[in-house]
Design a protein around this motif. Structure first.
Motif, PDB file in Angstrom:
ATOM      1  N   VAL A   1      12.351  63.747 -30.822  1.00 12.12           N
ATOM      2  CA  VAL A   1      12.827  65.127 -30.656  1.00 12.12           C
ATOM      3  C   VAL A   1      14.093  65.149 -29.820  1.00 12.12           C
ATOM      4  N   GLY A   2      14.147  64.348 -28.768  1.00  9.29           N
ATOM      5  CA  GLY A   2      15.359  64.283 -27.953  1.00  9.29           C
ATOM      6  C   GLY A   2      16.548  63.797 -28.761  1.00  9.29           C
ATOM      7  N   PHE A   3      16.339  62.784 -29.603  1.00  6.05           N
ATOM      8  CA  PHE A   3      17.402  62.280 -30.462  1.00  6.05           C
ATOM      9  C   PHE A   3      17.868  63.367 -31.429  1.00  6.05           C
ATOM     10  N   ALA A   4      16.916  64.071 -32.033  1.00  4.61           N
ATOM     11  CA  ALA A   4      17.265  65.130 -32.983  1.00  4.61           C
ATOM     12  C   ALA A   4      18.099  66.213 -32.316  1.00  4.61           C
TER      13      ALA A   4
ATOM     14  N   VAL B   1     -10.709  74.796 -29.608  1.00  2.00           N
ATOM     15  CA  VAL B   1      -9.766  73.867 -28.974  1.00  2.00           C
ATOM     16  C   VAL B   1      -9.751  74.098 -27.467  1.00  2.00           C
ATOM     17  N   ARG B   2      -9.804  73.006 -26.727  1.00  2.00           N
ATOM     18  CA  ARG B   2      -9.780  73.084 -25.256  1.00  2.00           C
ATOM     19  C   ARG B   2      -8.383  72.830 -24.693  1.00  2.00           C
ATOM     20  N   ALA B   3      -7.635  71.936 -25.351  1.00  2.00           N
ATOM     21  CA  ALA B   3      -6.303  71.573 -24.836  1.00  2.00           C
ATOM     22  C   ALA B   3      -5.460  71.011 -25.958  1.00  2.00           C
ATOM     23  N   VAL B   4      -4.149  71.212 -25.836  1.00  4.93           N
ATOM     24  CA  VAL B   4      -3.182  70.712 -26.813  1.00  4.93           C
ATOM     25  C   VAL B   4      -2.121  69.910 -26.079  1.00  4.93           C
ATOM     26  N   GLU B   5      -1.887  68.686 -26.527  1.00  2.95           N
ATOM     27  CA  GLU B   5      -0.788  67.869 -26.004  1.00  2.95           C
ATOM     28  C   GLU B   5       0.434  68.139 -26.878  1.00  2.95           C
ATOM     29  N   LEU B   6       1.531  68.574 -26.263  1.00  3.02           N
ATOM     30  CA  LEU B   6       2.671  69.092 -27.014  1.00  3.02           C
ATOM     31  C   LEU B   6       3.976  68.470 -26.549  1.00  3.02           C
ATOM     32  N   VAL B   7       4.850  68.188 -27.509  1.00  6.08           N
ATOM     33  CA  VAL B   7       6.242  67.881 -27.203  1.00  6.08           C
ATOM     34  C   VAL B   7       7.057  69.116 -27.561  1.00  6.08           C
ATOM     35  N   THR B   8       7.758  69.651 -26.591  1.00 11.55           N
ATOM     36  CA  THR B   8       8.494  70.888 -26.769  1.00 11.55           C
ATOM     37  C   THR B   8       9.850  70.636 -27.430  1.00 11.55           C
ATOM     38  N   ALA B   9      10.535  71.710 -27.746  1.00 17.66           N
ATOM     39  CA  ALA B   9      11.833  71.592 -28.416  1.00 17.66           C
ATOM     40  C   ALA B   9      12.882  70.920 -27.543  1.00 17.66           C
ATOM     41  N   ASP B  10      12.674  70.931 -26.229  1.00 21.92           N
ATOM     42  CA  ASP B  10      13.605  70.215 -25.346  1.00 21.92           C
ATOM     43  C   ASP B  10      13.054  68.847 -24.951  1.00 21.92           C
ATOM     44  N   ALA B  11      12.112  68.330 -25.760  1.00 19.83           N
ATOM     45  CA  ALA B  11      11.606  66.958 -25.663  1.00 19.83           C
ATOM     46  C   ALA B  11      10.750  66.704 -24.429  1.00 19.83           C
ATOM     47  N   ARG B  12      10.168  67.750 -23.871  1.00 21.03           N
ATOM     48  CA  ARG B  12       9.235  67.562 -22.758  1.00 21.03           C
ATOM     49  C   ARG B  12       7.822  67.384 -23.297  1.00 21.03           C
ATOM     50  N   ARG B  13       7.027  66.567 -22.607  1.00 20.53           N
ATOM     51  CA  ARG B  13       5.607  66.416 -22.935  1.00 20.53           C
ATOM     52  C   ARG B  13       4.787  67.278 -21.990  1.00 20.53           C
ATOM     53  N   VAL B  14       3.988  68.189 -22.546  1.00 22.00           N
ATOM     54  CA  VAL B  14       3.201  69.110 -21.739  1.00 22.00           C
ATOM     55  C   VAL B  14       1.782  69.184 -22.298  1.00 22.00           C
ATOM     56  N   ARG B  15       0.852  69.506 -21.414  1.00 22.52           N
ATOM     57  CA  ARG B  15      -0.537  69.765 -21.808  1.00 22.52           C
ATOM     58  C   ARG B  15      -0.756  71.265 -21.717  1.00 22.52           C
ATOM     59  N   VAL B  16      -1.104  71.877 -22.833  1.00 23.62           N
ATOM     60  CA  VAL B  16      -1.218  73.333 -22.910  1.00 23.62           C
ATOM     61  C   VAL B  16      -2.687  73.712 -23.015  1.00 23.62           C
TER      62      VAL B  16
END
Length: 480
Positions: free
Chosen positions: A73-76, A174-189
């Motif tokens: 995502v960061g590369f894109a 669903v209890r939790a979602v591991e996500l990579v955001t549009a600015d390439a951050r990894r977050v647990r939602v």
């Protein structure tokens, strides 16, 4: 105005080639393979279950883990490329032309916590893996009818499964979602860390980030009473009417659907199926076999059946209820969520899609309601649209491998006619059942709007503008 019109799009033209040094830098950043057009493995990596439409990306990252996804995502972003994601390609609705494709099929870790009654999966896991991992503990996921469907994409669309009326949408648990955001951050939602984003991810579809993992609840189900009742053409009208009457009487512990299929006259098919117009009624009941047999007695009373394999089964055999095809093929389809239905309209659908139709049409009607409408035992509060629907009607046609335009036009015409028969009850569409290429449809904007009500669409559009202002994940549009 649509959200995609309001957002600032990435500006790189699709035809602009990537510089070799840029691709080389991407290769250094990720553990998984990188493919460009012409590379060995490129075609296999971009292909999925939907064989008629394939992504045509400028570059593919075969992600090995969440770090690879973030790097991709960061590369894109740096290269001004839009991003699409694919696991199995079952629900491909808008193919990329250029851009970057993240393939998550290598991310296959599954962990079951029997004490907590939960499963944690990586982005490439399919439902068959979760069923197999949960079964030894007397637990079951809220999987769909096909074991080869990806867990994450199915759940992001809501997820109407084998146990749907009993336990609700997969997204509700669903209890939790591991996500990579549009600015390439990894977050647990989670519902606690970011309730708005959590809501939008669960039932809103896609387009808010790349999900790399998910934790969800499992159900205390080890066995089912289920299978199929199959009626021949001479019984179809009576069986359809009986089925609709029957759905008004069954408990929430019984989930069912029906399918109408004209089987081709091919030697590889079992003799009882060849060249016949058949109605299959599929049953999944979590109660006893004795009570299940009592509940289905009104259907058996319709008349002679072509097949009846209703039985008690371990949950690991739940995929045999629908017997979905496992081989990739080309298809196109549409769907309607309905707040009611009468027998005459359903019989009209059967006639329009039967032996006189100009191409093969598979019709499926899912009985909804129960926990799908009430919010489920999991207390979910995701963005699933049209929870009040009583039925979901799907129409699907296999096409030539290259999805020729004449076949596609014919399929859309037949599908539109069939869905017009139920228009008085139509309240929208299901995200999960948007099948086939949506790009180029004259009603593409209406299709996007139909999956959620006005208030939910507005909320999803705001989330899109907040979390993906450059429209990096543009292949699942949010229409305001």
């Amino acid at each position: 105005m649509t959200t995609t019109e309001a957002l600032a799009p990435l500006s790189r033209p699709a035809a602009t080639p990537l510089a070799p040094e840029a691709v080389a830098d991407l290769v250094r950043q990720v553990r998984g393979p990188v493919f460009r057009p012409g590379d060995e493995g490129y075609d296999a990596e971009r292909s999925g279950f939907q064989a008629g439409y394939r992504h045509r990306p400028a570059v593919i990252v075969g992600a090995a883990d969440a770090a690879d996804v973030a790097a991709a995502v960061g590369f894109a972003r740096a290269q001004q490329l839009p991003v699409a994601v694919q696991v199995t390609g079952h629900g491909l609705s808008t193919a990329t032309d250029g851009g970057l494709l993240i393939s998550t099929r290598r991310m296959t870790d599954v962990t079951v916590d029997p004490a907590a009654g939960t499963a944690t999966v990586a982005a490439g896991v399919v439902w068959g893996q979760v069923v197999a991992a949960a079964a030894p503990h007397g637990l079951a996921p809220l999987n769909g009818s096909s074991p080869g469907v990806g867990v994450v994409s199915y759940t992001l669309g809501g997820g109407v499964g084998v146990l749907a009326r009993t336990y609700g949408f997969a997204a509700d648990h669903v209890r939790a979602v591991e996500l990579v955001t549009a600015d390439a951050r990894r977050v647990r939602v989670t519902a606690e860390t970011d309730p708005d984003l959590f809501w939008g991810l669960l039932g809103g579809g896609h387009g808010l980030g790349v999900v790399t993992g998910m934790e969800f609840g499992l159900m205390p189900v080890a066995r089912l009473y289920g299978g199929q009742l199959v009626f021949g053409a001479e019984q179809i009208d009576d069986a359809l009417a009986a089925y609709l009457r029957w759905t008004e009487t069954v408990p929430d512990t019984l989930t069912s659907s029906l399918a109408l299929i004209v089987y081709p006259d091919l030697p590889q098919l079992p003799a009882p199926l060849r060249g016949r117009h058949l109605l299959q009624i599929r049953i999944a009941y979590t109660g006893s076999a004795e009570e299940g047999a009592r509940l289905v007695a009104p259907l058996r009373a319709v008349g002679p059946v072509v097949g009846d394999d209703l039985r008690e089964m371990p949950y690991e055999e739940s995929h045999t209820i629908h017997r979905d095809p496992s081989d990739p093929h080309s298809y196109n389809g549409d769907n309607a969520l309905l707040d009611g239905l009468d027998a005459a309209a359903l019989q009209r659908v059967a006639a329009l899609t039967g032996p006189a139709a100009p191409l093969m049409v598979v019709v499926q009607l899912n009985h909804l309601g129960g926990a799908l409408a009430t919010g489920s035992t999991g207390g979910g509060a995701g963005a699933v649209g049209h929870r009040d629907a009583r039925f979901a009607l799907r129409v699907l046609s296999p096409l030539g491998d290259a999805a020729p335009e004449d076949d596609l036009a014919t399929a859309r015409e037949v599908h539109a006619a069939a869905l017009a028969a139920v228009e008085p009850w139509r309240i929208g569409r299901s995200v999960n059942f948007l099948l086939g290429e949506q790009r180029g449809r004259a009603d593409a904007a209406e299709v996007a709007r139909s999956t959620h009500g006005t208030a939910a669409r507005s909320r999803l559009a705001d989330l899109k503008a907040t979390h993906d202002p450059e429209n990096v994940f543009r292949f699942h549009p949010y229409e305001a």
